[in-house]
Design an enzyme around this catalytic site. Structure first.
Site, PDB file in Angstrom:
ATOM      1  N   CYS B  88       0.860  -1.119  -0.062  1.00  0.00           N
ATOM      2  CA  CYS B  88       0.036   0.101   0.051  1.00  0.00           C
ATOM      3  C   CYS B  88       0.798   1.222  -0.132  1.00  0.00           C
ATOM      4  O   CYS B  88       1.469   1.598  -0.788  1.00  0.00           O
ATOM      5  CB  CYS B  88      -1.065  -0.038   1.245  1.00  0.00           C
ATOM      6  SG  CYS B  88      -2.444   1.164   0.923  1.00  0.00           S
ATOM      7  N   HIS B 205      -3.643  -5.492   1.223  1.00  0.00           N
ATOM      8  CA  HIS B 205      -2.854  -5.661   2.536  1.00  0.00           C
ATOM      9  C   HIS B 205      -2.892  -7.313   2.844  1.00  0.00           C
ATOM     10  O   HIS B 205      -3.611  -7.649   3.799  1.00  0.00           O
ATOM     11  CB  HIS B 205      -3.554  -4.968   3.725  1.00  0.00           C
ATOM     12  CG  HIS B 205      -3.451  -3.545   3.550  1.00  0.00           C
ATOM     13  ND1 HIS B 205      -2.447  -2.883   4.098  1.00  0.00           N
ATOM     14  CD2 HIS B 205      -3.898  -2.613   2.977  1.00  0.00           C
ATOM     15  CE1 HIS B 205      -2.288  -1.697   3.954  1.00  0.00           C
ATOM     16  NE2 HIS B 205      -3.297  -1.226   3.243  1.00  0.00           N
ATOM     17  N   GLU B 207      -1.023  -8.524   4.922  1.00  0.00           N
ATOM     18  CA  GLU B 207      -0.784  -8.755   6.410  1.00  0.00           C
ATOM     19  C   GLU B 207      -1.981  -8.801   7.179  1.00  0.00           C
ATOM     20  O   GLU B 207      -2.061  -9.125   8.273  1.00  0.00           O
ATOM     21  CB  GLU B 207       0.074  -7.645   6.865  1.00  0.00           C
ATOM     22  CG  GLU B 207      -0.239  -6.388   7.140  1.00  0.00           C
ATOM     23  CD  GLU B 207      -0.525  -5.602   5.859  1.00  0.00           C
ATOM     24  OE1 GLU B 207      -0.460  -6.079   4.758  1.00  0.00           O
ATOM     25  OE2 GLU B 207      -0.804  -4.336   5.973  1.00  0.00           O
TER      26      GLU B 207
END
Lengths: 83, 231
Positions: B88, B205, B207
């Site tokens: 990002c 994302h 994660e």
């Protein structure tokens, strides 16, 4: 000392979603002649030197490496003597 | 010894702890934070540039973060073949640093896009994707206002010719179209890799989708790929 005034414009080939959205506002205001709104940046600062050539060099470096992204933006600037 | 991940912390990073948590607690990797004012990468084998709003996204996203002292070390590390992963805002920093080609502009809708989307994996032959064991698109959230990737025709051709487009926005079953692209990015680009294959940037994302408690672990395949590449 010089006063630098920098104008940063998005290249014509790059889409400007912000300009398009703002222009919708013009339409709602009834300003039907407004076309091709493009949004750029205006930045001013002073350059603390008496040598115009070195001032220009420094402004160019500032613009090329930080203020503008040469992939999508063009810039122009003026330098005026300042006290 | 386990290879260490270094998560860079810029002023304004806000996904640094998500990356740290997923790597440490879920992937069982060795992780450390790297402060942006430091220059020492602390022997990290993989550098993560996390999501967030580094330096408030002032001027342009990533434009100022790119000049943080740590970035000199990261650029040198990347140029020597070190693995760098920008997520990002981290992707935006990689673009501004010139480690990946192209630019990011405002989402076509002008709205912040924060939702689950799907990405098709276009290149599984990378350090970051080789353990992806499904042909289905991955479900990963996006959260950004400026994720509209743009590059000129020559750059796009070069990205295609060298198989550098790694992730593309798609439907759940792999169809492409404007309705599946959250930001208007050209060629539905969600993530690209550099020519040498050691620097990846992506807007979604991964994660945020590692912990099984969240009922989606698609992100594990990406971090698992990196782990199996370095260990």
């Amino acid at each position: 000392m010089f006063k630098a005034k920098v104008l940063i414009k998005r290249r014509p080939s790059i889409l400007d979603p912000q300009g398009k959205a703002v222009e919708k506002g013009a339409f709602h205001l009834g300003l039907t002649n407004i076309k091709d709104t493009r949004i750029g940046k205006y930045i001013e600062f002073t350059v603390d030197t008496t040598d115009r050539e070195s001032a220009e060099k420094e402004v160019n470096e500032y613009c090329n490496k930080l203020l503008a992204n040469p992939i999508m933006e063009d810039y122009e600037f003026t330098l005026e003597n300042a006290k | 010894m386990k290879s260490k991940f270094g998560v860079v912390v810029f002023p304004g990073s806000n996904c640094d702890h998500d990356a740290y948590y997923s790597l440490k607690k879920i992937m069982k990797a060795d992780v450390t934070f790297l402060w942006h004012k430091d220059r020492d990468l602390q022997d990290s084998k993989v550098i993560i540039l996390p999501g967030g709003f580094a330096y408030g996204d002032y001027l342009r996203c990533g434009a100022i973060a790119r000049f943080s002292p740590i970035m000199n070390s990261v650029i040198e590390f990347a140029n020597k073949g070190g693995i760098v992963f920008g997520i990002c805002n981290g992707f935006q920093v990689l673009l501004e640093a010139g480690l990946l080609p192209g630019v990011m502009i405002r989402n076509k809708s002008l709205q912040f896009a924060g939702k689950d989307i799907y990405v098709s994996v276009k290149n599984k032959n990378t350090i970051f994707t080789k353990e992806i064991n499904t042909d289905q698109p991955l479900k990963i959230p996006v959260a950004h206002g400026e994720g509209n990737y743009f590059a000129d025709d020559d750059t796009l051709k070069s990205l295609q010719d060298n198989n550098q487009i790694v992730f593309q926005y798609s439907s759940k079953d792999g169809k492409f179209g404007d309705e599946f692209n959250p930001n208007g990015s050209i060629l539905d680009i969600a993530g690209i890799i550099n020519k040498n294959g050691n620097v990846l940037g992506m807007m979604p994302h991964p994660e945020r989708v590692c912990d099984p408690v969240l009922r989606n672990t698609d992100g594990q395949m990406i971090f698992g790929s990196i782990l199996s590449s370095v260990n």
